[in-house]
Motif scaffolding. Structure first.
Motif, PDB file in Angstrom:
ATOM      1  N   MET A   1     101.248  45.673 -11.429  1.00 44.94           N
ATOM      2  CA  MET A   1      99.983  45.648 -10.688  1.00 44.94           C
ATOM      3  C   MET A   1      99.106  46.811 -11.143  1.00 44.94           C
ATOM      4  N   ASP A   2      97.851  46.537 -11.402  1.00 40.99           N
ATOM      5  CA  ASP A   2      96.907  47.528 -11.888  1.00 40.99           C
ATOM      6  C   ASP A   2      96.247  48.203 -10.683  1.00 40.99           C
ATOM      7  N   VAL A   3      96.785  49.367 -10.296  1.00 37.35           N
ATOM      8  CA  VAL A   3      96.307  50.052  -9.092  1.00 37.35           C
ATOM      9  C   VAL A   3      94.863  50.489  -9.238  1.00 37.35           C
ATOM     10  N   GLU A   4      94.489  50.964 -10.429  1.00 36.04           N
ATOM     11  CA  GLU A   4      93.118  51.423 -10.643  1.00 36.04           C
ATOM     12  C   GLU A   4      92.117  50.282 -10.465  1.00 36.04           C
ATOM     13  N   SER A   5      92.426  49.127 -11.049  1.00 34.75           N
ATOM     14  CA  SER A   5      91.533  47.972 -10.909  1.00 34.75           C
ATOM     15  C   SER A   5      91.409  47.540  -9.456  1.00 34.75           C
ATOM     16  N   LEU A   6      92.531  47.520  -8.744  1.00 31.22           N
ATOM     17  CA  LEU A   6      92.505  47.122  -7.342  1.00 31.22           C
ATOM     18  C   LEU A   6      91.663  48.088  -6.506  1.00 31.22           C
ATOM     19  N   THR A   7      91.759  49.370  -6.803  1.00 28.12           N
ATOM     20  CA  THR A   7      90.970  50.365  -6.071  1.00 28.12           C
ATOM     21  C   THR A   7      89.477  50.153  -6.299  1.00 28.12           C
ATOM     22  N   ILE A   8      89.102  49.936  -7.556  1.00 33.38           N
ATOM     23  CA  ILE A   8      87.694  49.691  -7.900  1.00 33.38           C
ATOM     24  C   ILE A   8      87.202  48.410  -7.233  1.00 33.38           C
ATOM     25  N   ASN A   9      87.999  47.351  -7.315  1.00 35.75           N
ATOM     26  CA  ASN A   9      87.580  46.054  -6.770  1.00 35.75           C
ATOM     27  C   ASN A   9      87.507  46.074  -5.248  1.00 35.75           C
ATOM     28  N   LYS A  10      88.426  46.769  -4.622  1.00 34.05           N
ATOM     29  CA  LYS A  10      88.409  46.863  -3.164  1.00 34.05           C
ATOM     30  C   LYS A  10      87.119  47.536  -2.691  1.00 34.05           C
ATOM     31  N   GLN A  11      86.744  48.620  -3.351  1.00 34.01           N
ATOM     32  CA  GLN A  11      85.512  49.311  -2.993  1.00 34.01           C
ATOM     33  C   GLN A  11      84.294  48.423  -3.227  1.00 34.01           C
ATOM     34  N   SER A  12      84.314  47.717  -4.360  1.00 30.72           N
ATOM     35  CA  SER A  12      83.190  46.843  -4.681  1.00 30.72           C
ATOM     36  C   SER A  12      83.035  45.739  -3.647  1.00 30.72           C
ATOM     37  N   TRP A  13      84.152  45.094  -3.276  1.00 31.76           N
ATOM     38  CA  TRP A  13      84.083  44.003  -2.307  1.00 31.76           C
ATOM     39  C   TRP A  13      83.697  44.500  -0.924  1.00 31.76           C
ATOM     40  N   ASP A  14      84.153  45.674  -0.544  1.00 29.77           N
ATOM     41  CA  ASP A  14      83.744  46.232   0.749  1.00 29.77           C
ATOM     42  C   ASP A  14      82.230  46.451   0.786  1.00 29.77           C
ATOM     43  N   GLU A  15      81.661  46.822  -0.360  1.00 28.05           N
ATOM     44  CA  GLU A  15      80.226  47.103  -0.421  1.00 28.05           C
ATOM     45  C   GLU A  15      79.376  45.839  -0.431  1.00 28.05           C
ATOM     46  N   VAL A  16      79.901  44.748  -0.982  1.00 30.64           N
ATOM     47  CA  VAL A  16      79.079  43.527  -1.108  1.00 30.64           C
ATOM     48  C   VAL A  16      79.494  42.426  -0.137  1.00 30.64           C
ATOM     49  N   ALA A  17      80.436  42.711   0.753  1.00 26.96           N
ATOM     50  CA  ALA A  17      80.981  41.670   1.636  1.00 26.96           C
ATOM     51  C   ALA A  17      79.887  40.924   2.409  1.00 26.96           C
ATOM     52  N   ASP A  18      78.896  41.656   2.897  1.00 27.59           N
ATOM     53  CA  ASP A  18      77.847  41.012   3.698  1.00 27.59           C
ATOM     54  C   ASP A  18      77.082  39.972   2.884  1.00 27.59           C
ATOM     55  N   ARG A  19      76.911  40.230   1.594  1.00 27.16           N
ATOM     56  CA  ARG A  19      76.160  39.300   0.745  1.00 27.16           C
ATOM     57  C   ARG A  19      76.938  38.027   0.477  1.00 27.16           C
ATOM     58  N   PHE A  20      78.257  38.081   0.642  1.00 28.80           N
ATOM     59  CA  PHE A  20      79.081  36.910   0.343  1.00 28.80           C
ATOM     60  C   PHE A  20      79.643  36.266   1.613  1.00 28.80           C
ATOM     61  N   PHE A  21      79.044  36.591   2.749  1.00 32.95           N
ATOM     62  CA  PHE A  21      79.468  35.993   4.013  1.00 32.95           C
ATOM     63  C   PHE A  21      79.205  34.485   3.976  1.00 32.95           C
ATOM     64  N   GLY A  22      80.292  33.701   4.037  1.00 34.36           N
ATOM     65  CA  GLY A  22      80.144  32.250   4.050  1.00 34.36           C
ATOM     66  C   GLY A  22      79.693  31.641   2.745  1.00 34.36           C
ATOM     67  N   ARG A  23      79.906  32.324   1.623  1.00 34.22           N
ATOM     68  CA  ARG A  23      79.452  31.819   0.325  1.00 34.22           C
ATOM     69  C   ARG A  23      80.455  30.818  -0.253  1.00 34.22           C
ATOM     70  N   ASN A  24      80.039  29.583  -0.427  1.00 31.95           N
ATOM     71  CA  ASN A  24      80.830  28.534  -1.087  1.00 31.95           C
ATOM     72  C   ASN A  24      82.232  28.336  -0.512  1.00 31.95           C
ATOM     73  N   PRO A  25      82.379  28.238   0.817  1.00 33.30           N
ATOM     74  CA  PRO A  25      83.719  27.958   1.355  1.00 33.30           C
ATOM     75  C   PRO A  25      84.005  26.460   1.340  1.00 33.30           C
ATOM     76  N   LEU A  26      85.264  26.102   1.608  1.00 34.07           N
ATOM     77  CA  LEU A  26      85.582  24.694   1.811  1.00 34.07           C
ATOM     78  C   LEU A  26      84.640  24.085   2.837  1.00 34.07           C
ATOM     79  N   PRO A  27      84.199  22.838   2.629  1.00 28.27           N
ATOM     80  CA  PRO A  27      84.692  21.862   1.654  1.00 28.27           C
ATOM     81  C   PRO A  27      84.215  22.077   0.222  1.00 28.27           C
ATOM     82  N   GLU A  28      83.435  23.156  -0.055  1.00 27.67           N
ATOM     83  CA  GLU A  28      83.011  23.429  -1.419  1.00 27.67           C
ATOM     84  C   GLU A  28      84.132  24.129  -2.177  1.00 27.67           C
ATOM     85  N   TYR A  29      84.251  23.811  -3.456  1.00 26.49           N
ATOM     86  CA  TYR A  29      85.223  24.476  -4.326  1.00 26.49           C
ATOM     87  C   TYR A  29      84.573  25.511  -5.227  1.00 26.49           C
ATOM     88  N   GLY A  30      83.243  25.531  -5.259  1.00 26.52           N
ATOM     89  CA  GLY A  30      82.526  26.465  -6.106  1.00 26.52           C
ATOM     90  C   GLY A  30      81.167  25.911  -6.455  1.00 26.52           C
TER      91      GLY A  30
END
Length: 248
Positions: A1-30
């Motif tokens: 497991m790449d701890v450095e990548s996970l740390t960077i990604n966790k911070q990034s997702w915490d910062e942009v979470a509001d922008r992705f609220f409800g983005r493309n969920p089921l029944p959508e696949y993408g």
């Protein structure tokens, strides 16, 4: 497991979470991909135990609740996403358990327990595909279903430059790469289609269906087209891949 990548990604997702609220969920696949209402990959989920890998804001689990799933479980790397999911699902009908965790770890999920594990546009964030799919296999009952969608491996290798589609990197190139996601740094993973399929097979799955179709109706284009997912690219390249597999 790449701890450095996970740390960077966790911070990034915490910062942009509001922008992705409800983005493309089921029944959508993408974006610009067929929906579950068209594909019916899940079938009847009534009373089934379901787990989502990368549950985000919880909207796909909400869809499962509306389809009368028996139990809802989810995990996500971002604590902010988990908090959003808890709020969204606080009045759901099904029992709910959410975990803030990388998908490469088992945060306390039961093994040989779930009827369905699924992941909607999240699996490509793994820093260790082998370990993640081994975990998924352990979570599932024998005969259980694993369904995931992700951006098609060829899509981000092609750029649209002044109306001309050009390969910007080799399809054979795999592994992590630095991605300026939404103005926040993130470490993405890139795999070939064969890598996804063979890693599933190597971890005890039988692949039942692979979907690479696009949906280019006026409604789809209006809802999903942006600087990244465009009609010009989607008319010649698949935007997403959707794979259904079964634990042997």
């Amino acid at each position: 497991m790449d701890v450095e990548s996970l740390t960077i990604n966790k911070q990034s997702w915490d910062e942009v979470a509001d922008r992705f609220f409800g983005r493309n969920p089921l029944p959508e696949y993408g974006p610009l991909a067929p929906s579950e209402e068209e594909l019916n990959l899940f079938g009847d989920v009534t009373n089934l135990k379901v787990l989502e890998i990368g549950c985000g804001s919880g909207h796909s689990l909400q869809y499962m609740d509306q389809k009368n799933a028996g139990e809802l479980w989810g995990l996500d790397l971002s604590g902010k996403q988990i908090d959003a999911a808890k709020t969204l699902l606080k009045n759901c009908n099904s029992p709910l358990k959410l975990f803030e965790s990388p998908m490469e770890d088992n945060p306390g999920l039961p093994t040989n327990y779930f009827d369905i594990v699924f992941s909607i546009y999240a699996l490509g964030w793994t820093t260790n595909l082998e370990k993640t799919l081994a975990n998924v296999n352990k979570y599932l009952k024998r005969g259980g279903i694993f369904i995931f969608s992700w951006e098609h491996p060829i899509y981000n290798r092609v750029s649209n430059i002044n109306g001309t589609l050009t390969f910007n990197k080799s399809y054979h190139e795999e592994g992590s790469y630095y991605h300026e996601a939404w103005g926040h740094p993130a470490i993405m993973q890139q795999f070939r289609m064969s890598t996804y399929i063979n890693t599933l097979i190597n971890n005890g799955f039988k692949v039942e269906r692979v979907v690479e179709d696009v949906c280019l109706s006026d409604e789809d284009i209006q809802r999903h087209s942006n600087r990244w997912y465009s009609y010009e690219k989607a008319k010649v390249l698949p935007t997403a891949v959707i794979i259904k597999s079964v634990k042997l």
